[in-house]
Design an enzyme around this catalytic site. Structure first.
Site, PDB file in Angstrom:
ATOM      1  N   LYS A 213      52.574  49.955  44.963  1.00  0.00           N
ATOM      2  CA  LYS A 213      52.111  51.025  45.845  1.00  0.00           C
ATOM      3  C   LYS A 213      53.136  51.269  46.957  1.00  0.00           C
ATOM      4  O   LYS A 213      53.543  52.380  47.203  1.00  0.00           O
ATOM      5  CB  LYS A 213      50.743  50.641  46.427  1.00  0.00           C
ATOM      6  CG  LYS A 213      50.166  51.674  47.354  1.00  0.00           C
ATOM      7  CD  LYS A 213      48.765  51.314  47.791  1.00  0.00           C
ATOM      8  CE  LYS A 213      48.315  52.297  48.866  1.00  0.00           C
ATOM      9  NZ  LYS A 213      46.971  52.034  49.355  1.00  0.00           N
ATOM     10  N   GLU A 219      57.831  40.081  45.971  1.00  0.00           N
ATOM     11  CA  GLU A 219      57.826  39.529  44.609  1.00  0.00           C
ATOM     12  C   GLU A 219      58.204  40.599  43.587  1.00  0.00           C
ATOM     13  O   GLU A 219      59.053  40.391  42.712  1.00  0.00           O
ATOM     14  CB  GLU A 219      56.424  38.983  44.247  1.00  0.00           C
ATOM     15  CG  GLU A 219      55.962  37.800  45.076  1.00  0.00           C
ATOM     16  CD  GLU A 219      55.173  38.209  46.312  1.00  0.00           C
ATOM     17  OE1 GLU A 219      55.416  39.319  46.844  1.00  0.00           O
ATOM     18  OE2 GLU A 219      54.330  37.425  46.758  1.00  0.00           O
ATOM     19  N   GLY A 273      45.170  49.233  46.723  1.00  0.00           N
ATOM     20  CA  GLY A 273      45.837  48.507  45.641  1.00  0.00           C
ATOM     21  C   GLY A 273      44.860  47.934  44.628  1.00  0.00           C
ATOM     22  O   GLY A 273      44.984  48.141  43.427  1.00  0.00           O
ATOM     23  N   ARG A 274      43.828  47.237  45.131  1.00  0.00           N
ATOM     24  CA  ARG A 274      42.893  46.573  44.202  1.00  0.00           C
ATOM     25  C   ARG A 274      41.932  47.556  43.541  1.00  0.00           C
ATOM     26  O   ARG A 274      41.163  47.176  42.663  1.00  0.00           O
ATOM     27  CB  ARG A 274      42.140  45.470  44.940  1.00  0.00           C
ATOM     28  CG  ARG A 274      41.429  45.915  46.198  1.00  0.00           C
ATOM     29  CD  ARG A 274      41.030  44.724  47.051  1.00  0.00           C
ATOM     30  NE  ARG A 274      40.484  45.117  48.349  1.00  0.00           N
ATOM     31  CZ  ARG A 274      41.201  45.355  49.429  1.00  0.00           C
ATOM     32  NH1 ARG A 274      42.530  45.290  49.381  1.00  0.00           N
ATOM     33  NH2 ARG A 274      40.623  45.696  50.573  1.00  0.00           N
ATOM     34  N   GLU A 360      39.460  40.083  48.477  1.00  0.00           N
ATOM     35  CA  GLU A 360      40.370  40.778  49.387  1.00  0.00           C
ATOM     36  C   GLU A 360      39.607  41.868  50.147  1.00  0.00           C
ATOM     37  O   GLU A 360      39.969  42.231  51.258  1.00  0.00           O
ATOM     38  CB  GLU A 360      41.557  41.379  48.604  1.00  0.00           C
ATOM     39  CG  GLU A 360      42.738  41.740  49.489  1.00  0.00           C
ATOM     40  CD  GLU A 360      44.020  42.027  48.710  1.00  0.00           C
ATOM     41  OE1 GLU A 360      44.798  41.096  48.443  1.00  0.00           O
ATOM     42  OE2 GLU A 360      44.251  43.196  48.356  1.00  0.00           O
ATOM     43  N   HIS A 391      31.750  24.048  29.060  1.00  0.00           N
ATOM     44  CA  HIS A 391      32.343  22.724  28.832  1.00  0.00           C
ATOM     45  C   HIS A 391      33.292  22.359  29.965  1.00  0.00           C
ATOM     46  O   HIS A 391      34.144  21.486  29.799  1.00  0.00           O
ATOM     47  CB  HIS A 391      33.067  22.719  27.489  1.00  0.00           C
ATOM     48  CG  HIS A 391      32.126  22.952  26.347  1.00  0.00           C
ATOM     49  ND1 HIS A 391      31.447  21.936  25.722  1.00  0.00           N
ATOM     50  CD2 HIS A 391      31.694  24.105  25.769  1.00  0.00           C
ATOM     51  CE1 HIS A 391      30.667  22.452  24.777  1.00  0.00           C
ATOM     52  NE2 HIS A 391      30.791  23.769  24.798  1.00  0.00           N
ATOM     53  N   LYS A 516      52.959  36.369  54.550  1.00  0.00           N
ATOM     54  CA  LYS A 516      54.152  37.106  54.128  1.00  0.00           C
ATOM     55  C   LYS A 516      55.242  37.004  55.200  1.00  0.00           C
ATOM     56  O   LYS A 516      56.408  36.796  54.900  1.00  0.00           O
ATOM     57  CB  LYS A 516      53.824  38.599  53.933  1.00  0.00           C
ATOM     58  CG  LYS A 516      53.078  38.941  52.660  1.00  0.00           C
ATOM     59  CD  LYS A 516      52.972  40.463  52.536  1.00  0.00           C
ATOM     60  CE  LYS A 516      51.892  40.881  51.563  1.00  0.00           C
ATOM     61  NZ  LYS A 516      51.628  42.323  51.547  1.00  0.00           N
TER      62      LYS A 516
HETATM   63  O1  LIG Z   1      51.335  47.501  45.044  1.00  0.00           O
HETATM   64  P1  LIG Z   1      52.050  46.732  46.095  1.00  0.00           P
HETATM   65  O2  LIG Z   1      52.375  47.566  47.299  1.00  0.00           O
HETATM   66  O3  LIG Z   1      53.284  46.083  45.538  1.00  0.00           O
HETATM   67  O4  LIG Z   1      51.094  45.598  46.630  1.00  0.00           O
HETATM   68  C1  LIG Z   1      50.619  44.590  45.785  1.00  0.00           C
HETATM   69  C2  LIG Z   1      49.439  43.865  46.360  1.00  0.00           C
HETATM   70  O5  LIG Z   1      49.766  43.250  47.593  1.00  0.00           O
HETATM   71  C3  LIG Z   1      48.662  43.301  48.481  1.00  0.00           C
HETATM   72  O6  LIG Z   1      48.956  44.190  49.497  1.00  0.00           O
HETATM   73  C4  LIG Z   1      48.385  41.994  49.133  1.00  0.00           C
HETATM   74  O7  LIG Z   1      48.279  40.942  48.260  1.00  0.00           O
HETATM   75  C5  LIG Z   1      47.510  43.810  47.622  1.00  0.00           C
HETATM   76  O8  LIG Z   1      46.512  44.428  48.329  1.00  0.00           O
HETATM   77  C6  LIG Z   1      48.239  44.710  46.694  1.00  0.00           C
HETATM   78  O9  LIG Z   1      47.463  45.030  45.592  1.00  0.00           O
END
Ligand SMILES: O=P(O)(O)OC[C@H]1O[C@](O)(CO)[C@@H](O)[C@@H]1O
Length: 568
Positions: A213, A219, A273-274, A360, A391, A516
């Site tokens: 987003k 990462e 995002g979620r 979240e 199990h 972060k």
């Molecule tokens: O889509 P992006 O901006 O890479 O963010 C990834 C994820 O990181 C977060 O901001 C935090 O973990 C989530 O809400 C989001 O889905």
């Protein structure tokens, strides 16, 4: 800071607190004997059967919860969400994931502008692009068709699409549409995840979709740079244009990264995002794998629940009922966890996705107005498919802590198996457990029953099940793209209802920021220590010792390494 009125100060909240004492006097064994109560606690919507009769609740409890919803102005909040008001006030954004799956002719406004046409503009672009890739009209740099896709993304840009992909992977129509193709997800910044994801793939036939987003997530961006290197070292830098596309709200950064803006698929800041699986975040990789028509069915399933959530009276509104019952369990009965137990291996990634959607969204400490809360919000979500979970952790659920359970079953298996000499089909065997577990939890087993069975006296307490453990059951007719969309939307809206009652902002996530920024400080330190030999400074004793030990033990890492990609 605005109003400090909290829902716990309302009369309905206080009444529910008192009502807990009435419920404590009952046992689910007795509540289940009341057939008219059970009848009133079952409902059907669009092929889905919901049974919440095994909740520690009476019709009186439900009425009190509806009063609570009224005091919390839940209906008004739902309307504000659908009307595109900026209910995510700390980020000044509207919350319109429902627009992502709205029919083409729907009107959903954000800031006075109907957003549905731009949603469909992107969907049409995805349909066109995915068809070109799937048909071989769009080829890679060496002229070969792109049959494999690696979607890079994390959190909301990963978990939802992974859940839907895993659920579709064994569905007959989806299998046909995906023949000869692979979809993989690279999420973790751990280089092991890179190794796993590129193993067996040929850059010549691979398309990489970078999903972020913000297009700044550490990462995702490092993984994107790594796969860009993987492609360009094999095929030359000019190949990136043919082998990398992006999904983002930040098209400027997409271009700076080196991806052609024509190959970028937009979404909007009114999609959290979620809550983004129905945007290009999920729709692009899933359409590349299964074709757009299948994904469209998924969107239709979600949209059907959206309309139900918006218009059904609360007494017959699946997400509202589920949300209110969760509030009852968390805030009044004191159950802080919830187990999500799908009796379908295809739903193995459902709990991890809902974990993010729920935790979240609702794991907050202050009200939407910034007032510290005297009650806890959110719950600890976890789960595994049945029967595997049986199990593993069910022991604790049966005889240890009380954890309300969601049992999710499917009438028709995606992959039926019958053996001639077996008592039941394999799916019936699975479903026997789906039907049995909720009753085991509700009824338990008394010492008297054990004594009648001549159980040795010293084992009676060990073999006793207290019962009175709440659960609910959701029975889906099948597990196709449409049903998967329904299930997703039910849970998304349930989480929103919980947040609306608790009076929090379920659509921001400030709690992820601190870790972060501390990681950035460590990253700078690792760079300075490795490149310039600087000592570790500015950390507490513990962190300094840990980092120093790590650096000393990995001193053989070259300070100026040439590029190294996994060899596996
Ligand atoms: O889509 P992006 O901006 O890479 O963010 C990834 C994820 O990181 C977060 O901001 C935090 O973990 C989530 O809400 C989001 O889905």
């Amino acid at each position: 800071m605005a109003s400090s009125t909290l829902i716990c100060d309302s009369e309905p909240w206080k009444e529910l607190r008192v009502h807990v004492e009435d419920i404590k006097k009952t046992h689910l064994r007795d509540l289940m004997n009341d057939t008219s109560r059970c009848h009133s606690m079952m409902m059907e919507f669009d092929g889905i059967l919901l049974d919440y009769s095994r909740q520690r609740a009476t019709t009186g409890t439900l009425n009190k919860l509806f009063n609570l919803a009224e005091a919390a102005r839940v209906k008004e909040k739902i309307n504000r969400m659908f009307n595109g008001e900026r209910i995510n006030s700390t980020e000044n954004r509207s919350v319109l994931h429902v627009a992502l799956r709205a029919p083409r002719d729907a009107v959903i406004n954000s800031d006075g502008k109907n957003v549905v046409p731009e949603v469909w503009q992107v969907l049409d672009k995805i349909r066109d692009f995915s068809e070109r890739v799937r048909s071989g009209a769009w080829v890679g740099a060496t002229g070969k068709a792109l049959k494999d896709v690696v979607a890079i993304g994390i959190g909301g840009s990963f978990l939802g699409p992974l859940f839907v992909h895993t659920a579709l992977q064994t569905e007959a129509e989806a299998i046909e549409c995906a023949r000869g193709r692979q979809l993989r997800f690279l999420a973790n910044v751990d280089p092991i995840d890179i190794a796993r994801n590129i193993t067996g793939l040929n850059p010549e036939t691979t398309l990489v979709v970078v999903v972020s987003k913000t297009f700044t997530t550490a990462e995702t961006m490092l993984n994107a740079r790594t796969l860009r290197e993987w492609i360009s070292s094999a095929l030359g830098p000019q190949a990136v244009a043919k082998h990398m596309v992006a999904v983002s709200t930040n098209l400027k950064l997409v271009e700076q990264f080196g991806i052609d803006p024509n190959n970028a698929f937009a979404f909007w800041d009114w999609v959290g995002g979620r809550y983004s699986v129905c945007s290009a975040v999920g729709v692009l990789p899933l359409s590349l794998q299964y074709g757009f028509p299948i994904v469209e069915k998924f969107l239709k399933g979600a949209s059907s629940v959206d309309q139900h959530f918006y218009s059904a009276p609360f007494e017959k509104n699946v997400p509202v009922l589920l949300g209110l019952l969760s509030v009852w369990n968390v805030s009044f009965l004191g159950y802080s966890a919830r187990a999500i137990l799908p009796y379908s291996q295809a739903l193995e990634k459902f709990a991890p996705h809902i974990q993010q959607v729920s935790m979240e969204s609702n794991g907050k400490g202050v009200s939407i107005d910034g007032v510290p809360l005297p009650y806890e919000t959110g719950e600890i979500d976890f789960g595994e498919p049945g029967t595997n979970g049986q199990h593993s952790f069910y022991q604790l659920i049966h005889q240890g802590r009380v954890i309300p359970c969601d049992f999710i079953g499917v009438v028709k298996s995606q992959q039926p198996v019958y053996l001639k000499d077996e008592v039941v089909s394999n799916h019936d065997e699975l479903m026997s457990n789906f039907f049995a577990q909720p009753d085991a939890l509700a009824y338990g087993k008394t010492p008297e029953q054990l004594q009648k069975e001549n159980v040795a006296e010293h084992l009676v307490s060990h073999k006793t099940f207290s019962g009175n453990r709440p659960s609910l059951s959701i029975l889906l007719p099948s597990l196709n793209a449409y049903n998967i969309g329904q299930l997703l939307a039910i849970y998304e809206h349930r989480v929103a209802v919980q947040g609306f009652v608790w009076g929090i902002n379920s659509f921001d996530q400030w709690g992820v920021e601190l870790g972060k920024s501390l990681a950035s400080q460590v990253r700078r330190q690792l760079h300075a220590s490795r490149k310039k030999g600087e000592s570790v400074e500015g950390f507490n004793f513990s962190t300094k010792t840990l980092i120093t030990t790590y650096l000393e033990a990995s001193a053989d890492v070259p300070s100026d390494p040439s590029t190294l990609l996994p060899k596996i």
